[in-house]
Design a protein around this motif. Structure first.
Motif, short mmCIF file in Angstrom:
data_model
loop_
_atom_site.label_atom_id
_atom_site.label_comp_id
_atom_site.label_asym_id
_atom_site.label_seq_id
_atom_site.Cartn_x
_atom_site.Cartn_y
_atom_site.Cartn_z
N HIS A 37 45.03 32.64 31.62
CA HIS A 37 44.26 33.69 32.28
C HIS A 37 44.88 35.01 31.89
CE1 HIS A 37 47.38 34.56 35.23
NE2 HIS A 37 47.33 33.33 35.72
N GLU A 38 44.12 36.08 32.06
CA GLU A 38 44.66 37.38 31.70
C GLU A 38 44.07 38.47 32.58
OE1 GLU A 38 42.89 39.10 27.85
OE2 GLU A 38 42.82 36.93 27.55
N HIS A 39 44.86 39.51 32.70
CA HIS A 39 44.44 40.68 33.47
C HIS A 39 43.34 41.42 32.72
CE1 HIS A 39 47.74 40.88 36.48
NE2 HIS A 39 48.40 40.23 35.55
N ASP A 57 39.16 40.13 35.07
CA ASP A 57 40.21 39.12 34.86
C ASP A 57 39.53 37.82 34.42
OD1 ASP A 57 41.93 41.01 35.90
OD2 ASP A 57 42.24 39.98 37.81
N GLU A 58 40.19 37.08 33.52
CA GLU A 58 39.52 35.95 32.88
C GLU A 58 40.37 34.68 32.91
OE1 GLU A 58 37.23 38.57 29.40
OE2 GLU A 58 38.70 37.02 28.84
N ILE A 59 39.69 33.53 32.88
CA ILE A 59 40.28 32.25 32.50
C ILE A 59 39.70 31.88 31.15
CG2 ILE A 59 40.46 29.79 33.02
CD1 ILE A 59 40.16 30.48 35.97
N ASN A 60 40.56 31.51 30.21
CA ASN A 60 40.13 31.12 28.87
C ASN A 60 40.76 29.80 28.46
OD1 ASN A 60 38.48 33.42 27.84
ND2 ASN A 60 40.35 34.57 28.28
N ALA A 64 44.29 40.31 39.81
CA ALA A 64 45.60 40.51 39.17
C ALA A 64 46.34 39.18 39.10
CB ALA A 64 46.42 41.57 39.89
N PRO A 65 45.88 38.26 38.22
CA PRO A 65 46.43 36.91 38.20
C PRO A 65 47.79 36.83 37.54
CG PRO A 65 44.81 37.16 36.45
CD PRO A 65 44.80 38.45 37.23
N SER A 66 48.64 35.96 38.06
CA SER A 66 49.95 35.69 37.46
C SER A 66 50.36 34.28 37.84
CB SER A 66 51.00 36.69 37.94
OG SER A 66 52.24 36.48 37.29
N LYS A 96 47.38 41.02 43.43
CA LYS A 96 46.68 42.07 44.16
C LYS A 96 46.39 41.67 45.61
CE LYS A 96 42.50 44.95 44.00
NZ LYS A 96 41.28 45.28 43.22
N PHE A 97 45.84 40.46 45.79
CA PHE A 97 45.41 40.05 47.12
C PHE A 97 46.41 39.14 47.83
CE2 PHE A 97 41.30 41.00 45.00
CZ PHE A 97 40.90 42.02 45.85
#
Length: 366
Positions: free
Chosen positions: A232-234, A240-243, A288-290, A313-314
Motif C-alpha cells: 500500500h502507499e500514501h 491511498d492505494e493497495i496494489n 495515511a497507511p503504514s 491519520k485516524f
C-alpha cells in the motif's frame, strides 16, 4: 552511532472506494501491551528464541527479552530528517543458518547534501551488530524530508523486495526508470541483482527496479496463499492505494491518481490510463497507511484471510475483508489508541502491532 541531523483512454475500472468515516468500529477486539514505552516503532521482528528486535525511527534498535530492553550497538550513521531515519527490519528466511538481519534506513553516504533510503544487513553478536554490509543505496541524496518508503519482504524464492518513495519529487523520479525513488526493487539476499529483473538489460535503467510509478509505499507483505507481493502507499489528499506488485508494471504516479493536492487543487485529471495499473483498492479520504499483514493463522477465527493495514491519520488498525479481488468491508480495530505504524503476524500466529507512543501490542479477539 551518530544521528545526522493528455489523451484519455476508457478503461473498465473495478476499483472500490469507501468513505472512511463510515467504517464501523469492531468491538470484538482487545490488546495486550507486550513492549511498553516506545515512540515510533517503525519495524520489529521476532528472533528464534522469542525475543524481539525493534527499530525506533530516531535511530535505535531495541532488543526486548525477558521483559527487559537493551540497546544494540554497531549501527551505521543514520540520516534523521522528516520521515527519514531508521526504518524496517526483517530476518533472513533461513536466519538460523545465515544469521543475517536486514534493515532499511536513511543514509547520507555518497555525494551531495541530504540523504536517501539505504538497504543493509548485519549479524548480531553479543548485543552488537557486526559484519555490516550496504546492499543498496538510492541516489542522489536529497535534503527533502518526505517519502523514504520503506518496507522489506522476502518472497518464497528468497528474493528481497524493498520500497523507496519518490522523495517528494513526483515529476522527476517515479516515471523514470533511470532514476531511483518511487519504485519497488528486487535484489538477491547478498545485494546482487537478479538478471531476470524486468529492466536488467535496459540501457540506462536502474537494474534493481521491479515496478515503478509509486508515491510512498510504507506497507508491503507476502500474500499467504498466492505468494504475490502486496503493497500500500500514501496518496496525496485522497488516493491511498493497495496494489499487487507485478513485474515491470507502471503503477501510474503521478500521471493517474484518485487524489488531489493538499491544497485541494488537481495535479491530474486522469484516474486511469492505458499501460498503467489500477489499484486493488483506494481510500478517500486518505487514512495515511503504514504497516501491513495478512491474518493467516487460526488464532482469530473467521478473520483468517483478512488484510490488516495501520492508519496513522485516524489511529486505528483497518481490517479489510477481501472477496474476489475487492475490499468488500472495512472495520476499525484498536481504535483510538495511537498512530498505528507497524503490523506483523509472528511465528506464534498472533498479530503484533506497533503503536506510536504506546509500544508493541498483541491483538486479541474477544
Amino acid at each position: 552511532m551518530k544521528i545526522k541531523p493528455l489523451i484519455f483512454t476508457f478503461i473498465l475500472i473495478t476499483t472500490f472506494s469507501c468513505a472512511q468515516d463510515r467504517n464501523p468500529t469492531n468491538t470484538e477486539n482487545d490488546y495486550q501491551v507486550v513492549v511498553p514505552d516506545l515512540t515510533i516503532p517503525w519495524g520489529f521482528t521476532f528472533l528464534p528464541d522469542g525475543s524481539m528486535l525493534i527499530t525506533e525511527k530516531s535511530g535505535e534498535v531495541i532488543h526486548f527479552k525477558d521483559g527487559k530492553k537493551q540497546l544494540i550497538s554497531g549501527l551505521p550513521d543514520i540520516y534523521l530528517r522528516g520521515q527519514g531515519g531508521l526504518l524496517d527490519i526483517i530476518l533472513h528466511p533461513n536466519y538460523t543458518k545465515t544469521g543475517w538481519i536486514y534493515f532499511s534506513y536513511a543514509s547520507s553516504d555518497d555525494d551531495g547534501k541530504g540523504g536517501n533510503t539505504t538497504i543493509g544487513r548485519a549479524k548480531l553478536k553479543n548485543n552488537t551488530f557486526t559484519n555490516w554490509e550496504v546492499l543498496y543505496k538510492a541516489t542522489p541524496n536529497s535534503t527533502r524530508g518526505q517519502h523514504f518508503g520503506s518496507r522489506l519482504v522476502f518472497d518464497e524464492e528468497g528474493y528481497l523486495y524493498f520500497t523507496i518513495g519518490d522523495r517528494g519529487d513526483r515529476d522527476l523520479n517515479p516515471q523514470d526508470i533511470s532514476k531511483d525513488c518511487g519504485k519497488v526493487y528486487r535484489i538477491n539476499d547478498d545485494g546482487s541483482i537478479p538478471n531476470d529483473n524486468p529492466f536488467y538489460n535496459r540501457q540506462g535503467a536502474k537494474k534493481a527496479i521491479y515496478s515503478y510509478g509509486h508515491r510512498n509505499p510504507q506497507g508491503m507483505t507476502l500474500h499467504p496463499e498466492t505468494k504475490e507481493i502486496w503493497t500500500h502507499e500514501h496518496g496525496p489528499k485522497g488516493g491511498d492505494e493497495i496494489n499487487i506488485i507485478k513485474k515491470g508494471k507502471n503503477y501510474g504516479w503521478p500521471v493517474i491518481s484518485y487524489g488531489v493536492n493538499y491544497s485541494g487543487t488537481k495535479f491530474t485529471d486522469l484516474t486511469a490510463k492505458e499501460g498503467m495499473e489500477q489499484p486493488l483498492h483506494y481510500w478517500d479520504p486518505s487514512i495515511a497507511p503504514s504497516g501491513m499483514a495478512f491474518i493467516s493463522s487460526d488464532k482469530y477465527g473467521d478473520w483468517k484471510g483478512n488484510l490488516l493495514v495501520g492508519s496513522l491519520k485516524f489511529q486505528y488498525l483497518d481490517m479489510c475483508t477481501i472477496r474476489n479481488g475487492k475490499v468488500v468491508k472495512e472495520e476499525r480495530l484498536l481504535d483510538g489508541h495511537g498512530r498505528v505504524r507497524s503490523v506483523e503476524q509472528e511465528p506464534d500466529g498472533f498479530i503484533y502491532v506497533g503503536i506510536e507512543n504506546l509500544g508493541i501490542v498483541k491483538l486479541l479477539r474477544q
